[in-house]
Each structure stands twice: as structure tokens, then as C-alpha cells.
Design a protein around this motif. Structure first.
Motif, PDB file in Angstrom:
ATOM      1  N   GLY A   4    -148.418 -46.320 -39.136  1.00 16.69           N
ATOM      2  CA  GLY A   4    -149.809 -45.958 -38.828  1.00 16.69           C
ATOM      3  C   GLY A   4    -149.855 -44.798 -37.856  1.00 16.69           C
ATOM      4  N   ALA A   5    -148.999 -44.851 -36.827  1.00 13.28           N
ATOM      5  CA  ALA A   5    -148.958 -43.784 -35.822  1.00 13.28           C
ATOM      6  C   ALA A   5    -148.319 -42.522 -36.401  1.00 13.28           C
ATOM      7  CB  ALA A   5    -148.175 -44.252 -34.600  1.00 13.28           C
ATOM      8  N   GLN A   6    -147.258 -42.705 -37.185  1.00 17.25           N
ATOM      9  CA  GLN A   6    -146.509 -41.553 -37.684  1.00 17.25           C
ATOM     10  C   GLN A   6    -147.241 -40.809 -38.795  1.00 17.25           C
ATOM     11  OE1 GLN A   6    -143.355 -40.311 -37.014  1.00 17.25           O
ATOM     12  NE2 GLN A   6    -142.948 -41.660 -35.302  1.00 17.25           N
ATOM     13  N   LYS A   7    -147.781 -41.593 -39.768  1.00 12.44           N
ATOM     14  CA  LYS A   7    -148.302 -40.940 -40.974  1.00 12.44           C
ATOM     15  C   LYS A   7    -149.822 -40.769 -40.952  1.00 12.44           C
ATOM     16  CE  LYS A   7    -144.594 -42.222 -44.095  1.00 12.44           C
ATOM     17  NZ  LYS A   7    -144.151 -42.928 -45.290  1.00 12.44           N
ATOM     18  N   LEU A   8    -150.522 -41.601 -40.179  1.00 11.34           N
ATOM     19  CA  LEU A   8    -151.986 -41.527 -40.192  1.00 11.34           C
ATOM     20  C   LEU A   8    -152.512 -40.895 -38.902  1.00 11.34           C
ATOM     21  CD1 LEU A   8    -152.743 -45.059 -41.741  1.00 11.34           C
ATOM     22  CD2 LEU A   8    -152.518 -42.883 -42.924  1.00 11.34           C
ATOM     23  N   LEU A   9    -152.274 -41.564 -37.775  1.00  9.65           N
ATOM     24  CA  LEU A   9    -152.860 -41.078 -36.520  1.00  9.65           C
ATOM     25  C   LEU A   9    -152.228 -39.765 -36.051  1.00  9.65           C
ATOM     26  CD1 LEU A   9    -154.789 -41.509 -34.134  1.00  9.65           C
ATOM     27  CD2 LEU A   9    -152.930 -42.721 -32.985  1.00  9.65           C
ATOM     28  N   GLY A  10    -150.893 -39.675 -36.112  1.00  9.48           N
ATOM     29  CA  GLY A  10    -150.192 -38.500 -35.569  1.00  9.48           C
ATOM     30  C   GLY A  10    -150.748 -37.183 -36.115  1.00  9.48           C
ATOM     31  N   PRO A  11    -150.815 -37.036 -37.456  1.00  8.06           N
ATOM     32  CA  PRO A  11    -151.372 -35.781 -37.995  1.00  8.06           C
ATOM     33  C   PRO A  11    -152.805 -35.525 -37.527  1.00  8.06           C
ATOM     34  CG  PRO A  11    -150.207 -36.991 -39.710  1.00  8.06           C
ATOM     35  CD  PRO A  11    -150.241 -37.891 -38.510  1.00  8.06           C
ATOM     36  N   VAL A  12    -153.589 -36.608 -37.341  1.00  4.57           N
ATOM     37  CA  VAL A  12    -154.959 -36.446 -36.835  1.00  4.57           C
ATOM     38  C   VAL A  12    -154.927 -35.905 -35.406  1.00  4.57           C
ATOM     39  CG1 VAL A  12    -156.963 -37.770 -36.024  1.00  4.57           C
ATOM     40  CG2 VAL A  12    -156.079 -38.136 -38.332  1.00  4.57           C
ATOM     41  N   LEU A  13    -154.070 -36.463 -34.557  1.00  2.85           N
ATOM     42  CA  LEU A  13    -153.977 -35.987 -33.173  1.00  2.85           C
ATOM     43  C   LEU A  13    -153.550 -34.517 -33.161  1.00  2.85           C
ATOM     44  CD1 LEU A  13    -152.265 -39.026 -31.361  1.00  2.85           C
ATOM     45  CD2 LEU A  13    -154.688 -38.389 -31.330  1.00  2.85           C
ATOM     46  N   ASN A  14    -152.540 -34.207 -33.983  1.00  6.51           N
ATOM     47  CA  ASN A  14    -152.058 -32.823 -34.003  1.00  6.51           C
ATOM     48  C   ASN A  14    -153.153 -31.849 -34.426  1.00  6.51           C
ATOM     49  OD1 ASN A  14    -149.435 -33.399 -33.167  1.00  6.51           O
ATOM     50  ND2 ASN A  14    -148.803 -33.957 -35.241  1.00  6.51           N
ATOM     51  N   ALA A  15    -154.021 -32.295 -35.337  1.00  6.79           N
ATOM     52  CA  ALA A  15    -155.042 -31.377 -35.879  1.00  6.79           C
ATOM     53  C   ALA A  15    -156.327 -31.361 -35.062  1.00  6.79           C
ATOM     54  CB  ALA A  15    -155.364 -31.762 -37.332  1.00  6.79           C
ATOM     55  N   PHE A  16    -156.717 -32.496 -34.458  1.00  4.37           N
ATOM     56  CA  PHE A  16    -158.067 -32.577 -33.896  1.00  4.37           C
ATOM     57  C   PHE A  16    -158.132 -32.926 -32.402  1.00  4.37           C
ATOM     58  CE2 PHE A  16    -158.476 -33.750 -38.412  1.00  4.37           C
ATOM     59  CZ  PHE A  16    -159.460 -32.867 -38.839  1.00  4.37           C
ATOM     60  N   ALA A  17    -157.026 -33.404 -31.802  1.00  2.00           N
ATOM     61  CA  ALA A  17    -157.116 -33.915 -30.421  1.00  2.00           C
ATOM     62  C   ALA A  17    -157.136 -32.776 -29.404  1.00  2.00           C
ATOM     63  CB  ALA A  17    -155.939 -34.855 -30.138  1.00  2.00           C
ATOM     64  N   THR A  18    -157.661 -33.075 -28.215  1.00  2.00           N
ATOM     65  CA  THR A  18    -157.638 -32.108 -27.112  1.00  2.00           C
ATOM     66  C   THR A  18    -156.228 -32.098 -26.509  1.00  2.00           C
ATOM     67  OG1 THR A  18    -158.185 -33.803 -25.489  1.00  2.00           O
ATOM     68  CG2 THR A  18    -160.054 -32.638 -26.529  1.00  2.00           C
ATOM     69  N   PRO A  19    -155.879 -31.056 -25.745  1.00  2.18           N
ATOM     70  CA  PRO A  19    -154.550 -31.043 -25.095  1.00  2.18           C
ATOM     71  C   PRO A  19    -154.330 -32.291 -24.241  1.00  2.18           C
ATOM     72  CG  PRO A  19    -155.595 -28.889 -24.914  1.00  2.18           C
ATOM     73  CD  PRO A  19    -156.623 -29.791 -25.521  1.00  2.18           C
ATOM     74  N   GLU A  20    -155.380 -32.755 -23.564  1.00  6.90           N
ATOM     75  CA  GLU A  20    -155.244 -33.947 -22.706  1.00  6.90           C
ATOM     76  C   GLU A  20    -154.936 -35.185 -23.571  1.00  6.90           C
ATOM     77  OE1 GLU A  20    -157.961 -31.915 -22.591  1.00  6.90           O
ATOM     78  OE2 GLU A  20    -157.273 -30.822 -20.813  1.00  6.90           O
ATOM     79  N   GLN A  21    -155.635 -35.306 -24.693  1.00  8.38           N
ATOM     80  CA  GLN A  21    -155.393 -36.464 -25.574  1.00  8.38           C
ATOM     81  C   GLN A  21    -153.977 -36.415 -26.152  1.00  8.38           C
ATOM     82  OE1 GLN A  21    -158.740 -35.693 -28.143  1.00  8.38           O
ATOM     83  NE2 GLN A  21    -159.995 -37.303 -27.204  1.00  8.38           N
ATOM     84  N   LYS A  22    -153.540 -35.214 -26.515  1.00 11.42           N
ATOM     85  CA  LYS A  22    -152.168 -35.092 -27.047  1.00 11.42           C
ATOM     86  C   LYS A  22    -151.154 -35.489 -25.982  1.00 11.42           C
ATOM     87  CE  LYS A  22    -153.155 -31.408 -30.318  1.00 11.42           C
ATOM     88  NZ  LYS A  22    -153.049 -29.995 -30.619  1.00 11.42           N
ATOM     89  N   ALA A  23    -151.379 -34.987 -24.749  1.00 12.26           N
ATOM     90  CA  ALA A  23    -150.423 -35.284 -23.666  1.00 12.26           C
ATOM     91  C   ALA A  23    -150.382 -36.788 -23.401  1.00 12.26           C
ATOM     92  CB  ALA A  23    -150.818 -34.522 -22.404  1.00 12.26           C
ATOM     93  N   GLU A  24    -151.513 -37.455 -23.561  1.00 10.54           N
ATOM     94  CA  GLU A  24    -151.578 -38.901 -23.296  1.00 10.54           C
ATOM     95  C   GLU A  24    -150.846 -39.711 -24.380  1.00 10.54           C
ATOM     96  OE1 GLU A  24    -152.729 -40.918 -20.917  1.00 10.54           O
ATOM     97  OE2 GLU A  24    -152.292 -42.690 -22.160  1.00 10.54           O
TER      98      GLU A  24
END
Ligand SMILES: Cc1cc2nc3c(=O)[nH]c(=O)nc-3n(C[C@H](O)[C@H](O)[C@H](O)COP(=O)(O)OP(=O)(O)OC[C@H]3O[C@@H](n4cnc5c(N)ncnc54)[C@H](O)[C@@H]3O)c2cc1C
Length: 400
Positions: free
Chosen positions: A92-112
Motif C-alpha cells: 500500500g505504501a510502496q505502490k499506492l501512497l508513495g507515488p501519490v506523495l512523490n507527485a502531490f505532497a508538500t516538501p514537509e509532508q515528504k520529509a515526514e
């Protein structure tokens, strides 16, 4: 497309095998009983080993700290890991959420969040489906009402895989009830320890506990935990669900079933004959070999389209064909395996807590196979039901 063996891919396969031989601890190999996620105590150390080798995110591009493998390399990696019996990753983290974070998250969210995914130190579950909102996901009703710098979330999710073991959940909520239903959805990340979240188990026919109902009762979620803008949830969901059609058939698992069937073929029946000497058994094995080859070719085709970034309706329909055909074959093969066990069928349904001390004749062959068969009954439902996939195919290919 070219069906000749790709020599560079075979070299890559050797590289993965070499890594698995050297780095997969014996104590972690072969422990996954059914095709769902490994428990934390197996998954986390394996994720650390992968990450130390630079393979912490095998499905992501290099620009995001991933391996940069193409879709065919990713398939080889999955296939070799399944064959070696590694623990799973947090898919779920690798294939679903991760690509979403990479594409849409803020730098702070990515760092977290991203370092925890690489290191296997934070586990995720997916909170999309609700009672009455599965195939028609856009009708979801779990509500998030803005209150200062937080949303107050109320509602219920269902079929939340691994919620009881997850640290965080990625959640679809309704933030606007006045607009078109798709436009009123937002995407939140929620710490499962937040007060007001209750997880209740759903025990399934496979004898395992992986599904849950998840209730939200006045759960306060910081606005800073929203991915994208308010109302972007549907756009993000479409992006998330569009990833990795080539893996829909779970070809590594089909190949594993074929290996198990070949192994069973050498077993003796009550009269001492090898099962493969029985014409009906042999005919069925031949049919599975042909079906498996057809699926493998379709996987290559869908992978080639993904590689070419073909997002056409026809490419999407091929992904749906693969999902329908692949999951139906999963069900037929896993049922055949259990039927072929004959009198040993009951042994194949291992109670979850049974340890090796309970070993019975055929135990090492049969153990867990019936659980796997029952689990696979769900494969034509999760990831989009077969009926919905057939609807996509009918519209895209036949304009029905
Ligand atoms: C093992 C398993 C794990 C899951 N894990 C998760 C998870 O982690 N997180 C999560 O959010 N969800 C999860 N789900 C839920 C899954 O996504 C839904 O079950 C699925 O989308 C179907 O929705 P539903 O169960 O509400 O059925 P419904 O959508 O109510 O469908 C009921 C029946 O109607 C048919 N149908 C519905 N719409 C159409 C249509 N347009 N055309 C033709 N037929 C139609 C369906 O095919 C089905 O036969 C999981 C499900 C399973 C079985």
C-alpha cells in the motif's frame, strides 16, 4: 512487441537472484502463508535489508529515491522475491501512497513520511471503501468538517486491510456536500493513534484476520495532513488507481501455483500411481500451462504499453482484461491444487497459530494451500470487481 527473451533482463534476473541468495535471512524465507501482507516483525527487517542495498523503493523512479527500474524489471523483481519466499513489502505504501506523495505532497509532508517508507518504520492502510461505496467510490460519505486548523472526521470505512496493524491510514473524505460528488472529496493522512478511531476485525473464510471495519468518531486531523488542495481527492485517487496494471494478474503467484502443481504431479495416489499418470490431471496441467503462457504474454503487452506511457482507453482495457483473466486463473489453479490434495485437503487448512510441531504427513506440501485458495476467492473483488472490469472493457473496446 517482441516476445524474444530480453538478455539484459535475464542479467538483471541473475543480479536479483544473487542478492536474494546473499541477503535473504533463512529465518525470513518462506513464511508468508497466504498472498497478503507479511507481519511487521518479518516485513520491517526485510525492508531494511532492501533499503541498505538501495532497493528500498523498487517501484519508484530514481528522481524520487527509487531504483528507477522499468516495469519489466519490477516484474522480475516481484517474481524472484515470490520464488525465494521473501516477506512482502508494505505494498500500500510502496505502490499506492508513495507515488501519490512523490507527485502531490508538500516538501514537509515528504520529509515526514518518505523516510519511514524506505526504512519500513511506519505501516499504512488504505481507507477508501465504505458500506455502500465500493465500486461507486465517489459516493463515499465519511465527512470531514473544517474546524480551525483541523478537520473533524466522522464516518465508517470497511474492508480496511491491515488497519489493526497500521500506524497511519490514507483516507478519502467528503469535504464538500454541495458540489458534484467527485469534486467534494479530499485525501487525508491520519495517524491511527488519533483519539476517536476504532478498528473492528472482519474474520474471513481463509482463516486469517486481515480485514477490518474502521470507525471515525470526531477524529481531529490537522489540515496540514491533507494531500493536494481541498477537493483534489478524486484526481489523486484516479492517479493512484492507475498505477501498475501489469501487476494486476499477480503473475509471480500464478507461477508459484504452477510450481506447486508440478510438485503435486509427482505425488502418488492411493494405488501408488503418480498423479500425472492420471489423464484428467495431466490434461488440466497442460491447460494451466497454456493459460499461464497466455497471461505471461498479456503481461508483457500491458507492460510494454506502460513503458510507452500509453494511457489510452484501449491500454486501460487491456489492464482490465489482465485483471479478469489473471484473477480467474488464480482461483482455478488454487482450487485445483486443493482438490488434488485429496484426503490431505483438511491438512491444507492450517489454523493460523499452528506451529511446525503439529506436522502431519504431506504437511510441508499442503500447509496453508486451502487458506490461500479461500483468500483468492476475493481476488475478483479487490482492486476492482470483475463485473466493473468487464464494464470498462465493453466501453473502451466495443463502445457499448
Ligand atoms: C480482500 C479484500 C481487501 C480489500 N482491501 C481494501 C482496503 O485495504 N481498502 C479499501 O478501501 N478497500 C478494500 N477492499 C474493498 C474493495 O475495494 C471493494 O470490495 C470493491 O471495490 C467492491 O466494492 P463493494 O464490496 O462495495 O461491492 P459493490 O461495489 O457493492 O458491488 C457488489 C456487486 O455489484 C457489482 N457491481 C457494482 N457496480 C457495478 C457496475 N457498475 N457494473 C456491474 N456490476 C457492478 C460488483 O461487481 C459486485 O458483484 C478490499 C476488498 C477485499 C475483498
Amino acid at each position: 512487441m517482441d516476445f524474444q527473451p530480453d538478455l539484459s533482463l535475464e542479467a538483471f534476473r541473475e543480479q536479483v537472484r544473487g542478492f536474494l541468495r546473499a541477503k535473504l535471512p533463512a529465518g525470513l524465507a518462506g513464511r508468508l502463508r497466504i498472498g497478503t501482507r507479511s507481519p511487521r516483525e518479518e516485513l520491517a527487517p526485510w525492508q531494511r535489508i532492501l533499503n541498505e542495498n538501495g532497493w528500498g523503493a523498487p517501484y519508484w523512479p530514481e528522481a524520487h529515491g527509487g531504483t528507477g527500474w522499468n516495469v519489466l524489471q519490477r516484474l522480475v523483481f516481484d517474481e524472484e522475491c515470490t520464488a525465494a519466499g521473501t516477506p512482502t513489502q508494505d505494498t500500500g505504501a510502496q505502490k499506492l501512497l508513495g507515488p501519490v506523495l512523490n507527485a502531490f505532497a508538500t516538501p514537509e509532508q515528504k520529509a515526514e513520511h518518505l523516510p519511514h517508507i524506505f526504512n519500513g518504520t511506519r505501516f499504512w492502510c488504505q481507507g477508501f471503501s465504505e458500506p455502500g461505496s465500493g465500486s461507486d467510490l465517489a459516493s463515499l460519505r465519511t465527512q470531514a468538517v473544517r474546524d480551525g486548523d483541523a478537520y473533524v472526521v466522522n464516518g465508517q470505512k470497511i474492508w480496511t486491510s491491515h488497519a489493526h496493524r497500521a500506524d497511519w491510514i490514507f483516507l478519502l473524505v467528503r469535504t464538500d456536500t454541495e458540489v458534484k460528488k467527485q469534486a467534494g472529496i479530499s485525501f487525508l493522512l491520519v495517524d491511527m493513534k488519533t483519539p476517536g478511531i476504532t478498528v473492528r476485525p472482519i474474520h474471513t473464510i481463509d482463516g486469517c484476520h486481515h480485514l477490518n471495519e474502521t470507525f471515525f468518531d470526531n477524529v481531529r486531523v490537522p489540515v496540514a495532513n491533507r494531500i493536494g488542495a481541498e477537493g483534489d481527492g478524486w484526481k489523486i485517487t484516479k492517479f493512484l488507481l492507475n498505477n501498475e496494471h501489469a501487476t494486476a494478474a499477480d503473475l509471480p503467484m500464478l507461477r508459484k501455483y504452477m510450481r506447486q502443481i508440478r510438485m503435486l504431479a509427482q505425488q502418488r495416489d492411493g494405488e501408488g500411481r503418480a498423479l500425472i499418470a492420471c489423464p484428467q490431471f495431466a490434461q488440466q496441467v497442460a491447460r494451466f500451462e497454456a493459460d499461464l503462457s497466455a497471461i505471461a504474454m498479456l503481461v508483457q503487452r500491458v507492460a510494454a504499453l506502460e513503458q510507452a506511457q500509453d494511457h489510452s482507453a484501449a491500454a486501460h482495457a487491456l489492464g482490465s482484461i489482465l485483471k479478469v483473466r489473471g484473477t480467474e486463473l488464480q482461483q482455478r489453479m488454487s482450487s485445483f491444487i486443493v482438490e488434488s490434495l485429496g484426503d490431505f485437503g483438511p491438512v491444507a487448512f492450517a489454523p493460523p497459530e499452528a506451529d511446525a510441531g503439529d506436522a502431519l504427513p504431506m504437511e510441508d506440501i499442503a500447509r496453508g494451500l486451502a487458506n490461500e485458495m479461500f483468500f483468492r476467492r476475493a481476488s475478483t473483488i479487490y482492486g476492482g470487481t470483475s463485473e466493473v472490469q468487464r464494464g470498462i472493457i465493453a466501453r473502451a473496446l466495443f463502445q457499448l
